[in-house]
Design a protein around this motif. Structure first.
Motif, PDB file in Angstrom:
ATOM      1  N   LEU A 153      22.571  17.672  28.223  1.00  0.00           N
ATOM      2  CA  LEU A 153      21.135  17.929  28.221  1.00  0.00           C
ATOM      3  C   LEU A 153      20.401  16.930  29.103  1.00  0.00           C
ATOM      4  N   ARG A 154      20.820  15.687  29.034  1.00  0.00           N
ATOM      5  CA  ARG A 154      20.174  14.656  29.863  1.00  0.00           C
ATOM      6  C   ARG A 154      20.426  14.918  31.351  1.00  0.00           C
ATOM      7  N   GLN A 155      21.609  15.377  31.688  1.00  0.00           N
ATOM      8  CA  GLN A 155      21.956  15.602  33.087  1.00  0.00           C
ATOM      9  C   GLN A 155      21.128  16.725  33.719  1.00  0.00           C
ATOM     10  N   ARG A 156      20.785  17.734  32.938  1.00  0.00           N
ATOM     11  CA  ARG A 156      20.093  18.880  33.530  1.00  0.00           C
ATOM     12  C   ARG A 156      18.577  18.891  33.300  1.00  0.00           C
ATOM     13  N   THR A 157      18.050  17.893  32.602  1.00  0.00           N
ATOM     14  CA  THR A 157      16.605  17.849  32.335  1.00  0.00           C
ATOM     15  C   THR A 157      15.872  17.186  33.494  1.00  0.00           C
ATOM     16  N   ARG A 158      14.807  17.837  33.932  1.00  0.00           N
ATOM     17  CA  ARG A 158      13.984  17.304  35.016  1.00  0.00           C
ATOM     18  C   ARG A 158      12.519  17.292  34.589  1.00  0.00           C
ATOM     19  N   ARG A 159      11.737  16.431  35.231  1.00  0.00           N
ATOM     20  CA  ARG A 159      10.324  16.315  34.873  1.00  0.00           C
ATOM     21  C   ARG A 159       9.574  17.626  35.092  1.00  0.00           C
ATOM     22  N   ASN A 160       9.981  18.394  36.110  1.00  0.00           N
ATOM     23  CA  ASN A 160       9.267  19.641  36.369  1.00  0.00           C
ATOM     24  C   ASN A 160       9.590  20.735  35.358  1.00  0.00           C
ATOM     25  N   ASP A 161      10.467  20.443  34.384  1.00  0.00           N
ATOM     26  CA  ASP A 161      10.669  21.369  33.271  1.00  0.00           C
ATOM     27  C   ASP A 161       9.441  21.399  32.359  1.00  0.00           C
ATOM     28  N   PHE A 162       8.581  20.388  32.467  1.00  0.00           N
ATOM     29  CA  PHE A 162       7.374  20.283  31.645  1.00  0.00           C
ATOM     30  C   PHE A 162       6.162  20.345  32.576  1.00  0.00           C
ATOM     31  N   SER A 163       5.509  21.484  32.593  1.00  0.00           N
ATOM     32  CA  SER A 163       4.457  21.740  33.578  1.00  0.00           C
ATOM     33  C   SER A 163       3.286  20.767  33.477  1.00  0.00           C
ATOM     34  N   LEU A 164       3.035  20.210  32.288  1.00  0.00           N
ATOM     35  CA  LEU A 164       1.879  19.325  32.112  1.00  0.00           C
ATOM     36  C   LEU A 164       2.033  17.989  32.823  1.00  0.00           C
ATOM     37  N   ILE A 165       3.261  17.628  33.183  1.00  0.00           N
ATOM     38  CA  ILE A 165       3.474  16.318  33.811  1.00  0.00           C
ATOM     39  C   ILE A 165       4.232  16.415  35.128  1.00  0.00           C
ATOM     40  N   GLU A 166       4.525  17.612  35.611  1.00  0.00           N
ATOM     41  CA  GLU A 166       5.367  17.740  36.802  1.00  0.00           C
ATOM     42  C   GLU A 166       4.710  17.178  38.054  1.00  0.00           C
ATOM     43  N   THR A 167       3.385  17.054  38.065  1.00  0.00           N
ATOM     44  CA  THR A 167       2.701  16.537  39.251  1.00  0.00           C
ATOM     45  C   THR A 167       2.482  15.034  39.213  1.00  0.00           C
ATOM     46  N   LEU A 168       2.932  14.366  38.175  1.00  0.00           N
ATOM     47  CA  LEU A 168       2.740  12.913  38.100  1.00  0.00           C
ATOM     48  C   LEU A 168       3.558  12.221  39.187  1.00  0.00           C
ATOM     49  N   PRO A 169       3.057  11.131  39.750  1.00  0.00           N
ATOM     50  CA  PRO A 169       3.821  10.392  40.767  1.00  0.00           C
ATOM     51  C   PRO A 169       5.167   9.923  40.238  1.00  0.00           C
ATOM     52  N   ALA A 170       6.118   9.748  41.140  1.00  0.00           N
ATOM     53  CA  ALA A 170       7.483   9.389  40.745  1.00  0.00           C
ATOM     54  C   ALA A 170       7.557   8.011  40.103  1.00  0.00           C
ATOM     55  N   ASP A 171       6.602   7.120  40.430  1.00  0.00           N
ATOM     56  CA  ASP A 171       6.674   5.762  39.886  1.00  0.00           C
ATOM     57  C   ASP A 171       6.066   5.634  38.488  1.00  0.00           C
ATOM     58  N   VAL A 172       5.548   6.731  37.942  1.00  0.00           N
ATOM     59  CA  VAL A 172       4.959   6.685  36.597  1.00  0.00           C
ATOM     60  C   VAL A 172       6.045   6.488  35.559  1.00  0.00           C
ATOM     61  N   LYS A 173       5.825   5.548  34.655  1.00  0.00           N
ATOM     62  CA  LYS A 173       6.745   5.308  33.544  1.00  0.00           C
ATOM     63  C   LYS A 173       6.240   6.076  32.331  1.00  0.00           C
ATOM     64  N   LEU A 174       7.138   6.814  31.709  1.00  0.00           N
ATOM     65  CA  LEU A 174       6.763   7.701  30.617  1.00  0.00           C
ATOM     66  C   LEU A 174       7.135   7.087  29.274  1.00  0.00           C
ATOM     67  N   VAL A 175       6.137   6.935  28.426  1.00  0.00           N
ATOM     68  CA  VAL A 175       6.339   6.452  27.050  1.00  0.00           C
ATOM     69  C   VAL A 175       6.038   7.620  26.127  1.00  0.00           C
ATOM     70  N   GLY A 176       6.982   7.978  25.269  1.00  0.00           N
ATOM     71  CA  GLY A 176       6.807   9.148  24.421  1.00  0.00           C
ATOM     72  C   GLY A 176       6.634   8.811  22.956  1.00  0.00           C
TER      73      GLY A 176
END
Length: 451
Positions: free
Chosen positions: A208-231
């Motif tokens: 699951l980790r290998q195939r998950t990408r940020r663009n799988d979640f439309s609300l955050i797919e446009t965030l810059p690559a350097d953004v650190k995500l805290v969930g």
């Protein structure tokens, strides 16, 4: 049936639980189903929450009929597991105990997974006094009512199990060693197992980790690559302390963003309520939709004449609107994938006597860096997985910010957990009296589970 054919037959186990619901118990039941499916013939009996949670007299009778129909079907199984979260069986203590008794008596052999361990403690006099001094009379009576209900349920359920264990095999499964000791020493139950919640196998988490990408979640797919995500994860409820994570964001660089995965629990949605009070509290903590004028009103400061009014109705200069993202409620697979995206998973819960937490278990199994408040439940969980969880004091958003910014365990390295889905399946098989031949790997004994 001849002895040799009986020995070859796969055990038949029934699980009574919520299943087709957006709730933690249903999610765990679906995980258990997957873990046990290779070893037993399994049937899930879904508890109809529309019927069981109703307070209407006629619907309550239909709910009792629903329980009786399940009970009649249970007699054809070798063992029955009840995933017990008391509120899933009814609204009142009387309904819950009566319906549990019907199911427990019908089971040829019984195991009960207790997701909330009720202690039967005395009234919370310290809390009552504090609420009384603050003039919160209604809250004080609510605390008294909750305590009395907990005490009635505790002695009603545990007393029934104690009587049943003299007539048939009865096992209890809890999620912390301290709860096991309580069941054994205070309520005098014999076969008590303990194992932390476990949802995702190592190989499944890795895939699951290998195939998950940020663009799988439309609300955050446009965030810059350097953004650190805290969930943060789970249903939106005041004991989750998500506002602590929002306040911590003020102490972190602008490239740190907070993702709030989860929505209001379906049972918490009120008729004609414009906005859930806790969502309103989170929006206020993030200053979303606020202006400087709102701040002045809240602080009681007077407006000076001749000031620039347009400045006061603009967006609050310290708003976190662009850095706090409400991601909504997710499916089981989406929830786990969300963990894989985050640089850190934060669990800022306050202490409410909770016994366990599904989201923190999933985060650890997904290889996400975990930072949690120092509640009793999280400390108990960490004993099963030492040195894998970072702690901060409850409510201390400054400490939390420091923890997030500091170099911790790298997210993405999935640990080989000693307590995992395989050991969980093994424990469930033994708790339900299944032969060791059906268990994966080495058998877990009752003695080992009690140590």
């Amino acid at each position: 049936m001849p002895a040799e054919r009986q020995a070859d037959r796969r055990p038949r186990i029934a699980i009574v639980s919520t299943y087709d619901e957006l709730c933690g118990i249903a999610g765990y039941t679906r995980a258990i189903e997957k873990q046990l499916a290779p070893y037993v013939d399994l049937q899930i009996f879904d508890l109809d929450q529309y019927l069981l949670k109703s307070t209407h007299r006629r619907v309550r009778r239909l709910a009792d009929q629903h329980i009786l129909e399940i009970a009649r079907a249970l007699r054809g199984y070798d063992s029955v597991n009840i995933q017990l979260e008391h509120g899933t069986l009814g609204h009142t203590s009387r309904d819950i105990i009566r319906r549990f008794r019907i199911l427990a008596n019908a089971a040829p052999a019984l195991s009960v997974t207790m997701h909330t361990v009720l202690t039967g403690d005395d009234l919370p006099y310290e809390l009552m006094g504090r609420l009384l001094r603050k003039g919160r009379i209604i809250a004080m009576f609510e605390a008294i009512g909750a305590s009395l209900k907990s005490r009635v349920l505790s002695y009603g359920i545990h007393g029934l199990l104690r009587r049943l264990q003299s007539r048939k095999r009865v096992s209890v499964i809890v999620h912390a060693k301290r709860d096991m000791r309580m069941m054994r020493d205070i309520f005098r139950l014999n076969n008590v197992f303990h194992h932390p919640l476990s949802f995702i196998a190592h190989a499944e988490a890795w895939g699951l980790r290998q195939r998950t990408r940020r663009n799988d979640f439309s609300l955050i797919e446009t965030l810059p690559a350097d953004v650190k995500l805290v969930g943060t994860f789970g249903f939106l409820s005041s004991y989750k302390g998500f506002e602590t994570a929002i306040r911590a964001l003020n102490f972190l660089p602008d490239n740190y963003h907070l993702l709030i995965f989860g929505g209001v629990h379906p049972q918490g949605i009120k008729r004609e309520q414009a906005i859930d009070p806790y969502i309103a509290k989170l929006l206020q903590a993030a200053r979303i939709g606020q202006t400087p004028l709102d701040h002045l009103r809240e602080s009681g400061l007077a407006l000076s004449p001749g000031g620039d009014v347009t400045r006061l109705i603009a967006e609050h200069p310290e708003t976190l609107r662009a850095r706090v993202h409400f991601m909504g409620a997710l499916s089981d697979s989406e929830f786990a994938a969300a963990m894989a995206l985050c640089d850190a998973a934060v669990f800022p819960y306050i202490e409410v006597g909770q016994s366990s937490s599904g989201p923190i278990s999933i985060a650890l199994e997904m290889g996400t860096r975990v930072i949690a408040s120092r509640t009793a439940a999280f400390r108990a969980y960490a004993r099963y997985h030492p040195e894998l969880i970072e702690f901060f004091d409850i409510g201390n958003y400054a400490e939390l910010a420091g923890r997030i910014a500091a170099r911790g365990r790298a997210s993405g390295r999935i640990p080989e957990l000693v307590y995992n889905t395989e050991t969980n399946a093994r424990l469930y098989l033994e708790a339900n009296g299944c032969a060791a031949a059906h268990a994966p790997g080495q058998e877990v004994t009752l003695q080992e589970a009690a140590e």
